[in-house]
Design a protein around this motif. Structure first.
Motif, mmCIF file in Angstrom:
data_model
loop_
_atom_site.group_PDB
_atom_site.id
_atom_site.type_symbol
_atom_site.label_atom_id
_atom_site.label_comp_id
_atom_site.label_asym_id
_atom_site.label_seq_id
_atom_site.Cartn_x
_atom_site.Cartn_y
_atom_site.Cartn_z
ATOM 1 N N LEU A 261 -122.835 46.374 -30.586
ATOM 2 C CA LEU A 261 -121.415 46.791 -30.996
ATOM 3 C C LEU A 261 -120.596 45.651 -31.020
ATOM 4 O O LEU A 261 -119.871 45.097 -30.161
ATOM 5 N N ASP A 262 -120.396 45.199 -32.330
ATOM 6 C CA ASP A 262 -119.704 43.983 -32.521
ATOM 7 C C ASP A 262 -118.091 44.593 -32.584
ATOM 8 O O ASP A 262 -118.004 45.781 -32.936
ATOM 9 N N GLY A 263 -117.397 43.491 -31.940
ATOM 10 C CA GLY A 263 -115.948 44.031 -31.985
ATOM 11 C C GLY A 263 -115.424 45.012 -30.909
ATOM 12 O O GLY A 263 -114.478 45.667 -30.814
ATOM 13 N N SER A 264 -116.407 44.990 -29.791
ATOM 14 C CA SER A 264 -116.301 45.940 -28.699
ATOM 15 C C SER A 264 -114.878 45.717 -27.966
ATOM 16 O O SER A 264 -114.626 46.759 -27.397
ATOM 17 N N ILE B 292 -108.044 35.781 -41.293
ATOM 18 C CA ILE B 292 -108.469 34.811 -40.452
ATOM 19 C C ILE B 292 -107.424 35.109 -39.167
ATOM 20 O O ILE B 292 -106.374 35.627 -39.288
ATOM 21 N N ASN B 293 -107.723 34.529 -37.888
ATOM 22 C CA ASN B 293 -106.703 34.859 -36.884
ATOM 23 C C ASN B 293 -105.921 33.598 -36.719
ATOM 24 O O ASN B 293 -106.298 32.558 -36.197
ATOM 25 N N GLU B 294 -104.498 33.857 -37.440
ATOM 26 C CA GLU B 294 -103.645 32.727 -37.596
ATOM 27 C C GLU B 294 -103.222 32.001 -36.231
ATOM 28 O O GLU B 294 -102.368 31.014 -36.292
ATOM 29 N N ALA B 295 -103.465 32.825 -35.240
ATOM 30 C CA ALA B 295 -102.786 32.586 -33.799
ATOM 31 C C ALA B 295 -103.538 31.310 -33.576
ATOM 32 O O ALA B 295 -102.931 30.321 -32.673
ATOM 33 N N TYR B 296 -104.783 30.965 -33.945
ATOM 34 C CA TYR B 296 -105.482 29.405 -33.762
ATOM 35 C C TYR B 296 -105.048 28.442 -34.620
ATOM 36 O O TYR B 296 -105.832 27.378 -34.590
ATOM 37 N N ARG B 297 -104.102 28.659 -35.716
ATOM 38 C CA ARG B 297 -104.112 27.807 -36.935
ATOM 39 C C ARG B 297 -103.938 26.346 -36.348
ATOM 40 O O ARG B 297 -104.163 25.425 -37.048
ATOM 41 N N ARG C 84 -105.121 39.866 -43.901
ATOM 42 C CA ARG C 84 -105.647 41.180 -43.369
ATOM 43 C C ARG C 84 -106.520 40.785 -42.229
ATOM 44 O O ARG C 84 -107.421 40.065 -42.736
ATOM 45 N N TYR C 85 -106.327 41.119 -40.877
ATOM 46 C CA TYR C 85 -107.354 40.691 -39.962
ATOM 47 C C TYR C 85 -107.552 41.918 -38.864
ATOM 48 O O TYR C 85 -106.298 42.264 -38.210
ATOM 49 N N VAL C 86 -108.609 42.316 -38.783
ATOM 50 C CA VAL C 86 -108.854 43.464 -37.895
ATOM 51 C C VAL C 86 -109.179 42.971 -36.639
ATOM 52 O O VAL C 86 -108.652 43.562 -35.306
ATOM 53 N N GLY C 87 -110.166 41.614 -36.617
ATOM 54 C CA GLY C 87 -110.793 41.390 -35.140
ATOM 55 C C GLY C 87 -112.024 42.011 -34.776
ATOM 56 O O GLY C 87 -112.447 41.808 -33.904
ATOM 57 N N SER C 88 -112.330 42.746 -35.918
ATOM 58 C CA SER C 88 -114.034 43.020 -35.725
ATOM 59 C C SER C 88 -114.425 42.617 -36.806
ATOM 60 O O SER C 88 -114.355 43.019 -37.916
ATOM 61 N N LEU C 89 -115.641 41.714 -36.723
ATOM 62 C CA LEU C 89 -116.154 41.097 -37.900
ATOM 63 C C LEU C 89 -116.765 42.092 -38.993
ATOM 64 O O LEU C 89 -116.146 41.938 -40.048
ATOM 65 N N VAL C 90 -117.243 43.103 -38.333
ATOM 66 C CA VAL C 90 -117.774 44.150 -39.365
ATOM 67 C C VAL C 90 -116.822 44.897 -40.199
ATOM 68 O O VAL C 90 -116.950 45.049 -41.562
ATOM 69 N N LEU D 122 -112.231 33.847 -43.003
ATOM 70 C CA LEU D 122 -112.815 32.480 -42.134
ATOM 71 C C LEU D 122 -112.688 32.725 -40.459
ATOM 72 O O LEU D 122 -111.882 33.405 -40.100
ATOM 73 N N TYR D 123 -113.662 32.190 -39.878
ATOM 74 C CA TYR D 123 -113.576 31.892 -38.609
ATOM 75 C C TYR D 123 -114.076 30.505 -38.434
ATOM 76 O O TYR D 123 -115.045 29.877 -38.265
ATOM 77 N N PRO D 124 -112.883 29.682 -38.338
ATOM 78 C CA PRO D 124 -113.219 28.023 -38.222
ATOM 79 C C PRO D 124 -113.541 27.646 -37.158
ATOM 80 O O PRO D 124 -113.254 28.511 -35.855
ATOM 81 N N GLY E 179 -117.267 26.930 -33.436
ATOM 82 C CA GLY E 179 -117.081 28.559 -34.127
ATOM 83 C C GLY E 179 -117.260 29.396 -33.154
ATOM 84 O O GLY E 179 -118.324 29.243 -32.065
ATOM 85 N N LYS E 180 -116.951 30.638 -33.083
ATOM 86 C CA LYS E 180 -117.028 31.791 -32.203
ATOM 87 C C LYS E 180 -118.282 32.706 -32.750
ATOM 88 O O LYS E 180 -119.031 33.179 -31.623
ATOM 89 N N LEU E 181 -118.547 32.748 -33.848
ATOM 90 C CA LEU E 181 -119.448 33.956 -34.428
ATOM 91 C C LEU E 181 -121.034 33.329 -34.051
ATOM 92 O O LEU E 181 -121.224 32.387 -34.360
ATOM 93 N N ARG E 182 -121.864 34.340 -33.885
ATOM 94 C CA ARG E 182 -123.254 33.982 -33.722
ATOM 95 C C ARG E 182 -123.870 33.758 -34.794
ATOM 96 O O ARG E 182 -123.660 34.691 -35.932
ATOM 97 N N LEU E 183 -124.784 32.943 -35.233
ATOM 98 C CA LEU E 183 -125.608 32.679 -36.299
ATOM 99 C C LEU E 183 -126.495 33.546 -36.498
ATOM 100 O O LEU E 183 -126.346 34.075 -37.665
ATOM 101 N N TYR F 206 -127.317 36.905 -35.353
ATOM 102 C CA TYR F 206 -127.067 38.279 -35.556
ATOM 103 C C TYR F 206 -125.626 38.806 -36.038
ATOM 104 O O TYR F 206 -125.302 39.848 -35.688
ATOM 105 N N GLU F 207 -124.793 37.732 -36.445
ATOM 106 C CA GLU F 207 -123.725 37.902 -37.058
ATOM 107 C C GLU F 207 -123.514 37.348 -38.402
ATOM 108 O O GLU F 207 -123.452 38.054 -39.336
ATOM 109 N N ALA F 208 -123.536 35.939 -38.275
ATOM 110 C CA ALA F 208 -123.153 35.336 -39.620
ATOM 111 C C ALA F 208 -124.361 35.352 -40.725
ATOM 112 O O ALA F 208 -124.350 35.585 -41.861
HETATM 113 P P1 P6P Z 1 -110.788 36.799 -32.146
HETATM 114 C C1 P6P Z 1 -115.464 40.479 -31.980
HETATM 115 O O1 P6P Z 1 -114.971 39.831 -30.457
HETATM 116 C C2 P6P Z 1 -115.653 39.180 -32.712
HETATM 117 O O2 P6P Z 1 -117.048 38.777 -32.220
HETATM 118 C C3 P6P Z 1 -115.926 39.511 -34.064
HETATM 119 O O3 P6P Z 1 -116.295 40.870 -34.426
HETATM 120 C C4 P6P Z 1 -114.466 39.071 -34.648
HETATM 121 O O4 P6P Z 1 -114.571 38.734 -36.154
HETATM 122 C C5 P6P Z 1 -114.078 38.078 -33.764
HETATM 123 O O5 P6P Z 1 -114.874 38.191 -32.380
HETATM 124 C C6 P6P Z 1 -112.662 38.146 -33.429
HETATM 125 O O6 P6P Z 1 -112.293 36.888 -32.721
HETATM 126 O O7 P6P Z 1 -110.616 35.416 -31.631
HETATM 127 O O8 P6P Z 1 -110.124 36.606 -33.432
HETATM 128 O O9 P6P Z 1 -110.598 37.592 -31.329
#
Ligand code: P6P
Length: 333
Positions: free
Chosen positions: A121-124, A216-221, A243-249, A263-265, A273-277, A279-281
């Motif tokens: 459950l990504d983006g939980s 992209i999450n511009e808060a971390y710019r 556009r940025y939801v904060g749920s990768l899917v 982008l998640y730099p 990086g934060k995302l997992r290679l 089972y996400e990337a």
């Molecule tokens: P941030 C959700 O927690 C997640 O793993 C991805 O689904 C999403 O793209 C990313 O983290 C969002 O991270 O730091 O922008 O809240």
């Protein structure tokens, strides 16, 4: 069987895969049986997600997962549903989940030739505020060495993404949509809750060659390596919207259908990086490429990265041909 309002035939995901099997002998009957485990689990998950506000399932458990993230009750339910539904598929030998520290060896035998890695459950973190969340999965063929008597069942689990035999996701949004690829294009199926079937709704998805959004999450710019900010500024000058939801899917599904770039730099908190290679990337990169886009970790094609651990993280930049070619121009020489 056709709908009187529309001449297009109604094709379920099972029917579609059976038709694929006839056209591509390589896609054995085992694959459709395996995928049916995923579709069953995601139907169970979506039923809970749709009712999350009504039943006592919102809110976090007291537990924390291997990522150090507070586990939401729905996370745990989704993980249990997938472990159960896939665990009863004899062709599955190994399962690895974002929610489990170690992979689970179900069967070491040669008959159990698949390994599946997934984010249940990504983006939980968005669950409690009713924002789209999703399930992401990647299917690998186990290595011969991992299936011999006395061999290490986990040997070869860390395969680069180009070895995936299938990948997909389910986005629990305004509707529930399954998108997958087996290397022969990308196809989408929308769950019809009235019959409980995933019905073909997006055949042969192609990512537009150019979009109008960057994500992209511009808060971390201020903590991105400098060229990321220069790239984003260049897109702004070309009148892109953000556009940025904060749920990768959810962010990926929009990029797949509308084009643009996600982008998640590397950041200060997540220098790799934060995302997992695994089972996400890897799954979204496989789908992006199959739809005509591309995906890198900032320097290397994601699908070429050799993993060295199950929960390894990676930077992820993926999107349409134009935006990815533009990004390449900003990469330090
Ligand atoms: P941030 C959700 O927690 C997640 O793993 C991805 O689904 C999403 O793209 C990313 O983290 C969002 O991270 O730091 O922008 O809240």
């Amino acid at each position: 069987m056709t709908d009187s309002m529309d001449q297009r035939p109604i094709i379920t995901v099972q029917q579609y895969i059976l038709r694929e099997q006839q056209n591509f002998p390589g896609v054995s009957g085992e694959f459709s049986w395996l995928l049916s485990g995923i579709t069953l689990a995601t139907k169970m998950i979506q039923a809970k997600v749709r009712r999350a506000g009504l039943s006592d399932i919102l809110g976090a458990e007291a537990t924390v997962n291997v990522q150090g993230e507070v586990q939401q009750r729905l996370d745990l339910y989704a993980n249990s549903a997938l472990l159960h539904c896939l665990g009863v598929r004899d062709s599955v030998g190994v399962l690895a989940s974002e929610e489990n520290d170690k992979p689970i060896v179900l069967r070491a035998s040669a008959g159990a030739k698949y390994a599946i890695v997934f984010d249940p459950l990504d983006g939980s973190s968005n669950i409690d505020v009713n924002v789209s969340v999703g399930t992401i999965f990647s299917i690998l063929r186990r290595t011969e060495a991992s299936m011999v008597e006395g061999g290490d069942p986990l040997e070869g689990l860390l395969q680069p993404g180009y070895k995936q035999i299938a990948a997909g996701y389910v986005v629990y949004g305004s509707s529930t949509i399954l998108v997958y690829t087996t290397g022969r294009g990308v196809h989408g199926f929308t769950l019809d809750p009235s019959v409980g079937a995933y019905v073909l709704s997006h055949e042969h998805i192609r990512m537009p060659e150019k979009g109008k959004y960057y994500s992209i999450n511009e808060a971390y710019r201020d903590t991105f390596p400098g060229h990321y900010g220069q790239y984003i500024d260049s897109l702004r000058q070309q009148k892109y919207a953000s556009r940025y939801v904060g749920s990768l899917v959810a962010d990926f599904h929009r990029t797949l259908l509308k084009g643009g770039v996600f982008l998640y730099p590397p950041t200060t908190d997540h220098p790799h990086g934060k995302l997992r290679l695994l089972y996400e990337a890897n799954p979204v990169a496989f789908i992006a490429e199959q739809a005509g886009g591309s995906a890198t970790n900032g320097t290397t094609r994601i699908l070429d990265v050799q993993p060295d651990s199950i929960h390894q993280r990676t930077p992820l930049i993926l999107g349409s041909q134009y935006e990815m070619s533009q990004f390449a121009k900003f990469q330090p020489k």
